[in-house]
Each structure stands twice: as C-alpha cells, then as structure tokens.
Design a protein around this motif. Sequence first.
Motif, mmCIF file in Angstrom:
data_model
loop_
_atom_site.group_PDB
_atom_site.id
_atom_site.type_symbol
_atom_site.label_atom_id
_atom_site.label_comp_id
_atom_site.label_asym_id
_atom_site.label_seq_id
_atom_site.Cartn_x
_atom_site.Cartn_y
_atom_site.Cartn_z
ATOM 1 N N SER A 7 0.824 -1.198 0.000
ATOM 2 C CA SER A 7 0.000 0.000 0.000
ATOM 3 C C SER A 7 0.865 1.257 0.000
ATOM 4 C CB SER A 7 -0.918 -0.005 1.228
ATOM 5 O OG SER A 7 -1.756 1.126 1.243
ATOM 6 N N ALA A 8 1.961 1.224 0.784
ATOM 7 C CA ALA A 8 2.852 2.384 0.848
ATOM 8 C C ALA A 8 3.509 2.658 -0.499
ATOM 9 C CB ALA A 8 3.913 2.161 1.924
ATOM 10 N N GLU A 9 3.827 1.591 -1.214
ATOM 11 C CA GLU A 9 4.481 1.760 -2.507
ATOM 12 C C GLU A 9 3.590 2.461 -3.519
ATOM 13 O OE1 GLU A 9 5.652 -2.173 -3.492
ATOM 14 O OE2 GLU A 9 7.359 -2.203 -2.080
ATOM 15 N N GLN A 10 2.270 2.369 -3.319
ATOM 16 C CA GLN A 10 1.357 3.054 -4.224
ATOM 17 C C GLN A 10 1.547 4.566 -4.149
ATOM 18 O OE1 GLN A 10 -0.743 1.086 -6.239
ATOM 19 N NE2 GLN A 10 0.556 -0.479 -5.298
ATOM 20 N N TYR A 11 2.047 5.021 -2.984
ATOM 21 C CA TYR A 11 2.248 6.456 -2.782
ATOM 22 C C TYR A 11 3.731 6.798 -2.672
ATOM 23 C CZ TYR A 11 -2.710 6.119 -1.804
ATOM 24 O OH TYR A 11 -4.055 5.857 -1.911
ATOM 25 N N LYS A 12 4.572 5.836 -3.117
ATOM 26 C CA LYS A 12 6.014 6.032 -3.088
ATOM 27 C C LYS A 12 6.506 6.418 -1.679
ATOM 28 C CE LYS A 12 6.487 7.371 -7.974
ATOM 29 N NZ LYS A 12 5.759 6.219 -8.347
ATOM 30 N N ALA A 13 5.908 5.788 -0.695
ATOM 31 C CA ALA A 13 6.300 6.020 0.694
ATOM 32 C C ALA A 13 7.035 4.802 1.216
ATOM 33 C CB ALA A 13 5.071 6.297 1.554
ATOM 34 N N ASN A 14 7.913 5.036 2.160
ATOM 35 C CA ASN A 14 8.667 3.948 2.767
ATOM 36 C C ASN A 14 8.261 3.810 4.223
ATOM 37 O OD1 ASN A 14 10.564 1.917 3.194
ATOM 38 N ND2 ASN A 14 12.136 3.373 3.810
#
Length: 212
Positions: free
Chosen positions: A72-79
Amino acid sequence: MNKNTDKKAAIPAGYWQDAKGALIPEKMIRPIDRARDDLVRELVTKAQELSALLADYKRSSFADIAAFIQLSAEQYKANIGGKKGNVTLYSFDGKYKVVRAISETISFDERLQAAKSLIDTCLRDWTASASDELKAIVKSAFDADKQGNISTGRVLALRRLDIKDERWQQAMAAIGEAIQVIGSKSYIRVYERIGDTDQYRPIPLDLAAVSL
C-alpha cells in the motif's frame, strides 16, 4: 501397549511410570486409569495440533499484513519501516475487519525517583493553592501494588496535567526519560459485523471464548 511412549526410553516394557516416577506393572493398572490416560493424551494431542495451527496462523498473518502495508505504501512512493503500530484492515463490503495490535510493556528506571522528589517539592510549596484533588491524583500515581509495582498508567497521566511550574515541567521530563520498554506483545484480532449495524463482534481465537 505401554501408554508412556512419550516418557524416557528407560521405562521397561510392561510397565507404566506414575506421576511420582514409580514403575507400575501394566497388568496392575485398572481399566478406568487406562481409559483416563487415553482420553487425556488424545485431548493433549489435539490441543498441541491446534496450538501449532494458531501459531502458524499468527506468524503468517503478521507477515501478510506487513507485506500488504508495504504494498500500500508503494502506491504512494512512501517507505514504511519497522513492525510497530496498530493497523485495522476492512473487507471491501465492510463485513469483516482484522486488527493488528502491538502492545508494549513499559517500566521506569531510577529517574522516576528524581521526578517524584521534584513533584514532592512542588506540592509542599503549593500547600495553600494545590487542591485536595490534585494532591490525591499525585499521591495515588506513586502508590505501589502488593507486588511493589507502580502503575505506569497513573504516572504517565501526570504528564497530561497543565501545570506551568518549571520544577513540575522538569519532573515530567524526568518521567519521560525514565520510561523503559521491557517487552511487547502482538495480537491479531478478527471481527465480523453484526447484521446491518455498525457494530462488530470478535471471532474468538481463544478456546475459553468459543461458544459451544
């Protein structure tokens, strides 16, 4: 057949070992004692199998939830790093929800005594202005239970009091620095919605909570 096959191999054939470690000739064991032994071992085996299934479910659930959070985080380019934090996931229709909860156990080191000393000084100086309610709250925060433990919840609640005195602020800082995380427990809780309401009931994973 010797029912003590899970005992030490040193038990001679034709004997059972009792709870005190004594060897009893198999022919002397009454039928009711044999039947009881059979029942207990059968139930224990099933319980061990069920416990292993629950352990596997917990491990895989935590791994699956962590993987989904990262996806899910990768969808928003978050780590998103680490494994801490409570997370609630819902099915698309809202009928089910799964909660990952991680609860930390905290204690205080010796700096708590420094905080208490500062707080005691404040209370002595505030004798005229401090309310009885405030005095009671502060005193109860440092009361130990029968095991000698101080309630972490009551001590931490002191930090929510809006008191501007510099010594009080120093005491609150000391309490914050005295906090030590000594362990954590992780949980998976699963719920289903009750009919068309917005209320959920847990799907019990605790043997004692399962309805018969």
